[in-house]
Write a protein that holds these residues in place. Structure first.
Motif, PDB file in Angstrom:
ATOM      1  N   MET A 217       0.872  -1.183   0.000  1.00  0.00           N
ATOM      2  CA  MET A 217       0.000   0.000   0.000  1.00  0.00           C
ATOM      3  C   MET A 217       0.903   1.226   0.000  1.00  0.00           C
ATOM      4  SD  MET A 217      -3.018   1.081   2.664  1.00  0.00           S
ATOM      5  CE  MET A 217      -4.048  -0.287   2.151  1.00  0.00           C
ATOM      6  N   ALA A 218       0.976   1.921  -1.126  1.00  0.00           N
ATOM      7  CA  ALA A 218       1.847   3.082  -1.273  1.00  0.00           C
ATOM      8  C   ALA A 218       1.019   4.296  -1.679  1.00  0.00           C
ATOM      9  CB  ALA A 218       2.934   2.804  -2.306  1.00  0.00           C
ATOM     10  N   LEU A 219       1.529   5.487  -1.382  1.00  0.00           N
ATOM     11  CA  LEU A 219       0.827   6.735  -1.659  1.00  0.00           C
ATOM     12  C   LEU A 219       1.602   7.574  -2.664  1.00  0.00           C
ATOM     13  CD1 LEU A 219      -0.114   7.729   2.018  1.00  0.00           C
ATOM     14  CD2 LEU A 219      -1.497   6.445   0.367  1.00  0.00           C
ATOM     15  N   ASN A 220       0.858   8.234  -3.554  1.00  0.00           N
ATOM     16  CA  ASN A 220       1.448   9.150  -4.533  1.00  0.00           C
ATOM     17  C   ASN A 220       1.612  10.508  -3.870  1.00  0.00           C
ATOM     18  OD1 ASN A 220       2.226  10.713  -6.669  1.00  0.00           O
ATOM     19  ND2 ASN A 220       0.423  10.331  -7.927  1.00  0.00           N
ATOM     20  N   VAL A 221       2.861  10.930  -3.697  1.00  0.00           N
ATOM     21  CA  VAL A 221       3.128  12.169  -2.979  1.00  0.00           C
ATOM     22  C   VAL A 221       2.565  13.386  -3.698  1.00  0.00           C
ATOM     23  CG1 VAL A 221       5.362  12.703  -4.035  1.00  0.00           C
ATOM     24  CG2 VAL A 221       4.949  13.322  -1.650  1.00  0.00           C
ATOM     25  N   ASP A 222       2.288  13.292  -4.998  1.00  0.00           N
ATOM     26  CA  ASP A 222       1.755  14.423  -5.766  1.00  0.00           C
ATOM     27  C   ASP A 222       0.228  14.505  -5.708  1.00  0.00           C
ATOM     28  OD1 ASP A 222       4.279  15.305  -6.589  1.00  0.00           O
ATOM     29  OD2 ASP A 222       4.339  13.835  -8.219  1.00  0.00           O
ATOM     30  N   SER A 235      -5.724   3.710   6.318  1.00  0.00           N
ATOM     31  CA  SER A 235      -4.859   2.529   6.194  1.00  0.00           C
ATOM     32  C   SER A 235      -4.684   1.834   7.541  1.00  0.00           C
ATOM     33  CB  SER A 235      -3.488   2.948   5.647  1.00  0.00           C
ATOM     34  OG  SER A 235      -2.568   1.889   5.737  1.00  0.00           O
ATOM     35  N   PRO A 236      -4.593   0.503   7.554  1.00  0.00           N
ATOM     36  CA  PRO A 236      -4.330  -0.216   8.813  1.00  0.00           C
ATOM     37  C   PRO A 236      -2.863  -0.164   9.220  1.00  0.00           C
ATOM     38  CG  PRO A 236      -4.541  -1.782   7.022  1.00  0.00           C
ATOM     39  CD  PRO A 236      -4.838  -0.437   6.432  1.00  0.00           C
ATOM     40  N   TYR A 237      -2.021   0.456   8.395  1.00  0.00           N
ATOM     41  CA  TYR A 237      -0.579   0.494   8.656  1.00  0.00           C
ATOM     42  C   TYR A 237      -0.163   1.865   9.171  1.00  0.00           C
ATOM     43  CZ  TYR A 237      -1.146  -3.469   5.523  1.00  0.00           C
ATOM     44  OH  TYR A 237      -1.594  -4.620   4.941  1.00  0.00           O
ATOM     45  N   THR A 238       0.881   1.888   9.983  1.00  0.00           N
ATOM     46  CA  THR A 238       1.394   3.156  10.510  1.00  0.00           C
ATOM     47  C   THR A 238       2.481   3.751   9.623  1.00  0.00           C
ATOM     48  OG1 THR A 238       2.985   1.952  11.874  1.00  0.00           O
ATOM     49  CG2 THR A 238       0.885   2.526  12.894  1.00  0.00           C
ATOM     50  N   ARG A 239       3.083   2.926   8.763  1.00  0.00           N
ATOM     51  CA  ARG A 239       4.131   3.409   7.856  1.00  0.00           C
ATOM     52  C   ARG A 239       3.752   3.074   6.427  1.00  0.00           C
ATOM     53  NH1 ARG A 239       6.319   1.183  12.319  1.00  0.00           N
ATOM     54  NH2 ARG A 239       7.803   2.429  13.534  1.00  0.00           N
ATOM     55  N   MET A 240       3.840   4.056   5.540  1.00  0.00           N
ATOM     56  CA  MET A 240       3.484   3.857   4.135  1.00  0.00           C
ATOM     57  C   MET A 240       4.531   4.498   3.238  1.00  0.00           C
ATOM     58  SD  MET A 240      -0.473   4.643   4.728  1.00  0.00           S
ATOM     59  CE  MET A 240       0.110   5.569   6.144  1.00  0.00           C
ATOM     60  N   PRO A 241       5.015   3.750   2.252  1.00  0.00           N
ATOM     61  CA  PRO A 241       5.987   4.334   1.306  1.00  0.00           C
ATOM     62  C   PRO A 241       5.324   5.361   0.393  1.00  0.00           C
ATOM     63  CG  PRO A 241       5.415   2.083   0.680  1.00  0.00           C
ATOM     64  CD  PRO A 241       4.749   2.330   1.989  1.00  0.00           C
ATOM     65  N   LEU A 242       6.091   6.369   0.021  1.00  0.00           N
ATOM     66  CA  LEU A 242       5.620   7.423  -0.876  1.00  0.00           C
ATOM     67  C   LEU A 242       6.352   7.322  -2.202  1.00  0.00           C
ATOM     68  CD1 LEU A 242       5.745  10.407   1.668  1.00  0.00           C
ATOM     69  CD2 LEU A 242       3.726   9.070   1.003  1.00  0.00           C
ATOM     70  N   ASP A 274       3.557  19.818   4.222  1.00  0.00           N
ATOM     71  CA  ASP A 274       4.390  19.291   3.137  1.00  0.00           C
ATOM     72  C   ASP A 274       4.759  17.853   3.512  1.00  0.00           C
ATOM     73  OD1 ASP A 274       6.229  18.611   1.223  1.00  0.00           O
ATOM     74  OD2 ASP A 274       7.317  20.514   1.278  1.00  0.00           O
ATOM     75  N   VAL A 275       4.143  16.903   2.823  1.00  0.00           N
ATOM     76  CA  VAL A 275       4.311  15.497   3.192  1.00  0.00           C
ATOM     77  C   VAL A 275       5.769  15.058   3.105  1.00  0.00           C
ATOM     78  CG1 VAL A 275       3.680  13.125   2.598  1.00  0.00           C
ATOM     79  CG2 VAL A 275       1.956  14.912   2.538  1.00  0.00           C
ATOM     80  N   LEU A 276       6.485  15.530   2.091  1.00  0.00           N
ATOM     81  CA  LEU A 276       7.881  15.096   1.932  1.00  0.00           C
ATOM     82  C   LEU A 276       8.756  15.571   3.084  1.00  0.00           C
ATOM     83  CD1 LEU A 276       8.848  15.315  -1.857  1.00  0.00           C
ATOM     84  CD2 LEU A 276       8.711  13.314  -0.389  1.00  0.00           C
ATOM     85  N   LYS A 277       8.429  16.723   3.680  1.00  0.00           N
ATOM     86  CA  LYS A 277       9.245  17.240   4.773  1.00  0.00           C
ATOM     87  C   LYS A 277       9.088  16.415   6.042  1.00  0.00           C
ATOM     88  CE  LYS A 277       9.708  22.080   3.362  1.00  0.00           C
ATOM     89  NZ  LYS A 277       9.452  23.501   3.724  1.00  0.00           N
ATOM     90  N   ILE A 278       7.915  15.842   6.235  1.00  0.00           N
ATOM     91  CA  ILE A 278       7.712  15.042   7.456  1.00  0.00           C
ATOM     92  C   ILE A 278       8.003  13.559   7.221  1.00  0.00           C
ATOM     93  CG2 ILE A 278       6.007  16.661   8.349  1.00  0.00           C
ATOM     94  CD1 ILE A 278       3.832  14.725   7.468  1.00  0.00           C
ATOM     95  N   ALA A 279       8.205  13.180   5.957  1.00  0.00           N
ATOM     96  CA  ALA A 279       8.513  11.778   5.647  1.00  0.00           C
ATOM     97  C   ALA A 279       9.990  11.497   5.890  1.00  0.00           C
ATOM     98  CB  ALA A 279       8.142  11.461   4.205  1.00  0.00           C
ATOM     99  N   SER A 280      10.301  10.269   6.240  1.00  0.00           N
ATOM    100  CA  SER A 280      11.691   9.851   6.424  1.00  0.00           C
ATOM    101  C   SER A 280      12.247   9.299   5.122  1.00  0.00           C
ATOM    102  CB  SER A 280      11.779   8.787   7.517  1.00  0.00           C
ATOM    103  OG  SER A 280      11.003   7.656   7.181  1.00  0.00           O
ATOM    104  N   GLN A 281      13.559   9.270   5.033  1.00  0.00           N
ATOM    105  CA  GLN A 281      14.200   8.743   3.837  1.00  0.00           C
ATOM    106  C   GLN A 281      13.970   7.231   3.727  1.00  0.00           C
ATOM    107  OE1 GLN A 281      15.908  10.261   1.290  1.00  0.00           O
ATOM    108  NE2 GLN A 281      15.188  12.181   2.203  1.00  0.00           N
TER     109      GLN A 281
END
Length: 437
Positions: A217-222, A235-242, A274-281
């Motif tokens: 389950m991944a999210l489109n950052v745009d 989502s039932p997950y706490t971490r999701m890839p962007l 800004d989702v990218l700023k709060i997301a981890s690498q």
């Protein structure tokens, strides 16, 4: 005068038989004693346990000294018995002495002391260790010479004995002990599976337990920020890839807690986030990494989530700390998990299985032994064995099971019926639990 000599000889024979029983029982106890148990007793301050450990560490010399002592007293006892019976019965005394000594040695010097020793080897070993240490010290030089002679003779026949050779690795010995305890009733199936899962970590790779790319389950950052937030909260997950641009171009990992903190800081105004700023690498790991190494890496980095890539750098899936822990403790479910029954036992003894169910999970749930070397999922196993993508209603038989394809979607086998051909492996409807699909 003759009668007193005979009684002295009989007394000596009985004493020698007692010594023979001591040597036999000591050999059995010291070879059967648990080194792990002795190590724990030694740590607790038991000096005799330390002595037992040192004797066991030189096993070849220990056994050689005990066998040498046992043979000496047996031969001496047999010689005295022959002399006594010859004086009493003449030439017939040889046959009588052989019969009597055979019974006495087998019953009193072999079977009885060994049975006693094997009933509680640790206690017996602790009791005899001080005396055995003296025996090993006395016969040590002779045993060393015998060892050299034996190795020379074996080398003549092309047999080489390596002092450091080990038939079984430590993991294999532990696995064998766990399986034996389960067979003997000392471990229930759940405990055996947990211990077995722990031992399997070094042999499994992250590709064996990862969530495949098609199930991620991944999210489109745009995407519009409000839609992203709705998708993340649903989502039932706490971490999701962007991802951005292309679905396999992953640019970050969004944590639900970070998103909630950002929402609070923005006063509920989603446009300020800004989702990218709060997301981890994103952290990428090779699919060939062992689970043991990946678990250590998770603990070292204090991270719970990694993306799995193949040799070409393409993302194959994702792996989490929970995925690895589930290999040890079994399926972990919480109040947010969507439970999927991947295995459904039928009244006729067959089992309906979703094609995406991992073979290891099915084996653990059913106590089957389907191979997982060439495929990770049940559908993959059927395709590998069939050397084709089967059609619906096709039936295959291999590894002691009959597989029927119940449903196929494009090139994917989504549902199969499995029937064990061995009646011992038939399952009752309550004999298994839901397995993650």
């Amino acid at each position: 005068m003759i009668e007193s000599t005979i009684w002295v000889a009989i007394g000596a024979i009985l004493l020698l038989i007692v010594l023979s029983g001591f040597f036999s029982g000591s050999e059995t106890a010291l070879t059967a004693a648990s080194r792990a148990r002795m190590h724990q007793l030694e740590k607790a301050g038991d000096q005799r346990a330390g002595l037992v450990s040192r004797l066991i560490s030189a096993r070849e010399r220990l056994i050689g000294a005990l066998l040498l002592g046992n043979n000496i007293v047996n031969i001496f006892a047999s010689a005295l018995a022959t002399s006594v019976f010859l004086s009493l019965f003449g030439e017939a005394g040889v046959a009588i002495a052989t019969l009597v000594m055979t019974v006495l040695v087998v019953v009193l010097a072999e079977v009885m002391p060994k049975t006693w020793a094997i009933s509680n080897p640790e206690r017996f070993a602790l009791a005899v260790a001080p005396v055995v240490r003296v025996v090993v010290a006395v016969f040590g030089p002779v045993v060393i010479g015998i060892e050299v002679l034996v190795r020379l003779i074996m080398r003549i026949f092309g047999i080489r004995v390596d002092d450091n050779a080990s038939i079984l690795s430590a993991h294999e010995e532990l696995r064998g002990a766990v399986d034996l305890q389960h067979l003997e009733g000392g471990l229930v199936k759940a405990d055996r599976d947990r211990l077995g899962g722990l031992l399997d970590l070094a042999e499994l790779e992250v590709s064996d337990v990862m969530v495949h790319r098609t199930n991620m389950m991944a999210l489109n950052v745009d995407e519009d920020i409000s839609k992203l937030i709705d998708a993340a909260l649903a989502s039932p997950y706490t971490r999701m890839p962007l991802w951005r641009g292309e679905s396999d171009n992953f640019v970050g990992v969004l944590h639900a807690k970070d998103l909630l903190r950002a929402l609070k800081a923005a006063g509920g105004d989603v446009d300020k986030i800004d989702v990218l700023k709060i997301a981890s690498q994103p952290w990428f790991v090779p699919d060939t990494t062992s689970l043991q190494d990946q678990l250590n890496a998770f603990l070292k980095r204090k991270s719970h989530f990694a993306l799995v890539i193949d040799e070409y750098g393409e993302v194959r899936g994702l792996v989490t700390l929970e995925d690895i822990l589930e290999e040890i403790v079994g399926e972990i479910a919480d109040e947010h998990d969507v439970e999927i029954s991947g295995v459904r036992p039928q009244p006729d003894g067959s089992v309906i299985v979703d094609g995406s169910v991992p073979i290891r999970d099915l084996n653990r749930a059913t106590d089957w032994k389907l191979p997982d070397d060439e495929a990770t999922t049940i559908a993959g196993l059927v395709i590998h064995e069939a050397r084709m993508i089967p059609d619906e209603r096709q039936i295959f038989t291999f590894h002691g099971f009959r597989f029927t394809v119940l449903r196929r979607e494009k090139n994917r086998l989504t549902r199969l019926r499995i029937v064990p051909l061995d009646s011992k492996q038939l399952l009752l409807p309550s004999a298994t639990r839901p397995v993650r699909a």
